[in-house]
Write a protein that holds these residues in place. Structure first.
Motif, PDB file in Angstrom:
ATOM      1  N   MET A 102      39.876  39.228  46.886  1.00 19.00           N
ATOM      2  CA  MET A 102      41.228  38.864  47.247  1.00 19.00           C
ATOM      3  C   MET A 102      41.173  37.619  48.118  1.00 19.00           C
ATOM      4  O   MET A 102      40.458  37.590  49.116  1.00 19.00           O
ATOM      5  CB  MET A 102      41.946  39.989  47.983  1.00 19.00           C
ATOM      6  N   THR A 103      41.885  36.588  47.690  1.00 13.32           N
ATOM      7  CA  THR A 103      41.989  35.360  48.462  1.00 13.32           C
ATOM      8  C   THR A 103      43.421  35.235  48.955  1.00 13.32           C
ATOM      9  O   THR A 103      44.259  36.096  48.678  1.00 13.32           O
ATOM     10  CB  THR A 103      41.619  34.129  47.609  1.00 13.32           C
ATOM     11  N   ASP A 104      43.727  34.156  49.647  1.00 17.57           N
ATOM     12  CA  ASP A 104      45.101  33.920  50.090  1.00 17.57           C
ATOM     13  C   ASP A 104      46.025  33.643  48.913  1.00 17.57           C
ATOM     14  O   ASP A 104      47.231  33.824  49.023  1.00 17.57           O
ATOM     15  CB  ASP A 104      45.157  32.738  51.063  1.00 17.57           C
ATOM     16  N   ASP A 105      45.463  33.210  47.785  1.00 19.44           N
ATOM     17  CA  ASP A 105      46.265  32.786  46.640  1.00 19.44           C
ATOM     18  C   ASP A 105      46.277  33.751  45.465  1.00 19.44           C
ATOM     19  O   ASP A 105      47.142  33.644  44.593  1.00 19.44           O
ATOM     20  CB  ASP A 105      45.741  31.435  46.119  1.00 19.44           C
ATOM     21  N   ALA A 106      45.310  34.672  45.392  1.00 18.96           N
ATOM     22  CA  ALA A 106      45.191  35.487  44.185  1.00 18.96           C
ATOM     23  C   ALA A 106      44.308  36.708  44.411  1.00 18.96           C
ATOM     24  O   ALA A 106      43.520  36.757  45.354  1.00 18.96           O
ATOM     25  CB  ALA A 106      44.597  34.648  43.054  1.00 18.96           C
ATOM     26  N   VAL A 107      44.447  37.655  43.483  1.00 17.75           N
ATOM     27  CA  VAL A 107      43.483  38.734  43.325  1.00 17.75           C
ATOM     28  C   VAL A 107      42.698  38.373  42.072  1.00 17.75           C
ATOM     29  O   VAL A 107      43.278  38.060  41.033  1.00 17.75           O
ATOM     30  CB  VAL A 107      44.171  40.100  43.138  1.00 17.75           C
ATOM     31  N   ILE A 108      41.382  38.398  42.176  1.00 18.44           N
ATOM     32  CA  ILE A 108      40.530  38.013  41.057  1.00 18.44           C
ATOM     33  C   ILE A 108      39.586  39.166  40.753  1.00 18.44           C
ATOM     34  O   ILE A 108      38.894  39.662  41.644  1.00 18.44           O
ATOM     35  CB  ILE A 108      39.734  36.738  41.385  1.00 18.44           C
ATOM     36  N   LEU A 109      39.597  39.587  39.502  1.00 21.60           N
ATOM     37  CA  LEU A 109      38.660  40.597  39.018  1.00 21.60           C
ATOM     38  C   LEU A 109      37.696  39.905  38.078  1.00 21.60           C
ATOM     39  O   LEU A 109      38.122  39.155  37.206  1.00 21.60           O
ATOM     40  CB  LEU A 109      39.409  41.699  38.270  1.00 21.60           C
ATOM     41  N   THR A 110      36.414  40.151  38.261  1.00 21.86           N
ATOM     42  CA  THR A 110      35.424  39.496  37.422  1.00 21.86           C
ATOM     43  C   THR A 110      34.327  40.481  37.021  1.00 21.86           C
ATOM     44  O   THR A 110      34.041  41.434  37.746  1.00 21.86           O
ATOM     45  CB  THR A 110      34.825  38.259  38.109  1.00 21.86           C
ATOM     46  N   HIS A 111      33.753  40.231  35.884  1.00 19.60           N
ATOM     47  CA  HIS A 111      32.656  41.043  35.367  1.00 19.60           C
ATOM     48  C   HIS A 111      31.322  40.565  35.944  1.00 19.60           C
ATOM     49  O   HIS A 111      30.387  41.343  36.058  1.00 19.60           O
ATOM     50  CB  HIS A 111      32.647  40.944  33.839  1.00 19.60           C
ATOM     51  N   ASP A 112      31.256  39.309  36.341  1.00 19.61           N
ATOM     52  CA  ASP A 112      30.026  38.675  36.810  1.00 19.61           C
ATOM     53  C   ASP A 112      29.879  38.823  38.319  1.00 19.61           C
ATOM     54  O   ASP A 112      30.665  38.284  39.086  1.00 19.61           O
ATOM     55  CB  ASP A 112      30.057  37.189  36.418  1.00 19.61           C
ATOM     56  N   VAL A 113      28.868  39.543  38.746  1.00 26.19           N
ATOM     57  CA  VAL A 113      28.650  39.788  40.167  1.00 26.19           C
ATOM     58  C   VAL A 113      28.428  38.487  40.940  1.00 26.19           C
ATOM     59  O   VAL A 113      28.856  38.356  42.082  1.00 26.19           O
ATOM     60  CB  VAL A 113      27.486  40.787  40.393  1.00 26.19           C
ATOM     61  N   HIS A 114      27.806  37.494  40.332  1.00 28.01           N
ATOM     62  CA  HIS A 114      27.550  36.225  41.009  1.00 28.01           C
ATOM     63  C   HIS A 114      28.846  35.461  41.215  1.00 28.01           C
ATOM     64  O   HIS A 114      29.042  34.825  42.251  1.00 28.01           O
ATOM     65  CB  HIS A 114      26.544  35.390  40.234  1.00 28.01           C
ATOM     66  N   GLU A 115      29.744  35.488  40.230  1.00 36.76           N
ATOM     67  CA  GLU A 115      31.030  34.822  40.392  1.00 36.76           C
ATOM     68  C   GLU A 115      31.846  35.508  41.485  1.00 36.76           C
ATOM     69  O   GLU A 115      32.487  34.845  42.289  1.00 36.76           O
ATOM     70  CB  GLU A 115      31.806  34.846  39.080  1.00 36.76           C
ATOM     71  N   ALA A 116      31.804  36.817  41.543  1.00 40.05           N
ATOM     72  CA  ALA A 116      32.565  37.555  42.559  1.00 40.05           C
ATOM     73  C   ALA A 116      32.128  37.166  43.968  1.00 40.05           C
ATOM     74  O   ALA A 116      32.934  37.099  44.880  1.00 40.05           O
ATOM     75  CB  ALA A 116      32.415  39.051  42.353  1.00 40.05           C
ATOM     76  N   ALA A 117      30.842  36.886  44.131  1.00 48.82           N
ATOM     77  CA  ALA A 117      30.321  36.521  45.453  1.00 48.82           C
ATOM     78  C   ALA A 117      30.746  35.135  45.888  1.00 48.82           C
ATOM     79  O   ALA A 117      30.737  34.816  47.063  1.00 48.82           O
ATOM     80  CB  ALA A 117      28.804  36.609  45.444  1.00 48.82           C
ATOM     81  N   THR A 118      31.153  34.285  44.945  1.00 47.08           N
ATOM     82  CA  THR A 118      31.481  32.896  45.279  1.00 47.08           C
ATOM     83  C   THR A 118      32.954  32.560  45.077  1.00 47.08           C
ATOM     84  O   THR A 118      33.311  31.393  45.148  1.00 47.08           O
ATOM     85  CB  THR A 118      30.638  31.937  44.424  1.00 47.08           C
ATOM     86  N   VAL A 119      33.807  33.546  44.816  1.00 47.30           N
ATOM     87  CA  VAL A 119      35.237  33.289  44.581  1.00 47.30           C
ATOM     88  C   VAL A 119      35.870  32.748  45.853  1.00 47.30           C
ATOM     89  O   VAL A 119      35.638  33.251  46.940  1.00 47.30           O
ATOM     90  CB  VAL A 119      35.941  34.579  44.139  1.00 47.30           C
TER      91      VAL A 119
END
Length: 109
Positions: free
Chosen positions: A91-108
């Motif tokens: 969760m960022t200030d602008d969006a909720v992001i769901l991802t399958h990639d654990v590496h992408e989730a760590a850098t959102v």
């Protein structure tokens, strides 16, 4: 939109979907209606909730959803209408992001 439960992976298949379950309410239904217009998003309706899912990545952009729904959508509202989710969530200030990639989730951001 599709009625009934979402299909499940069989045996050896890879299940690379991410998704969010949103409770049926005025706000929840408006958010689901806005999300079902997005490319690659699948919606499965049930009596008390809707499952919104996509392959690999799902972004719930607050500004975009606010414009499409006609009322302010933010992280607090998403947490109220969300029953559960699957995938890695950020969760960022602008969006909720769901991802399958654990590496992408760590850098959102």
């Amino acid at each position: 939109m599709t009625n009934g439960p979402a299909p499940q992976a069989d045996g050896d298949q890879t299940f690379d979907y991410v998704g969010i379950t949103i409770a049926r309410s005025v706000e929840g239904d408006a958010i689901v209606d806005a999300l079902c217009e997005h490319e690659g998003v699948e919606v499965y309706e049930n009596a008390s909730y809707c499952e919104v899912r996509a392959r690999g990545r799902l972004r719930l952009d607050f500004a975009e959803l606010s414009d499409e729904c006609g009322f302010p959508v933010d992280g607090s509202l998403i947490q109220v209408v969300m029953s559960t989710y699957y995938g890695r969530i950020a969760m960022t200030d602008d969006a909720v992001i769901l991802t399958h990639d654990v590496h992408e989730a760590a850098t959102v951001t």
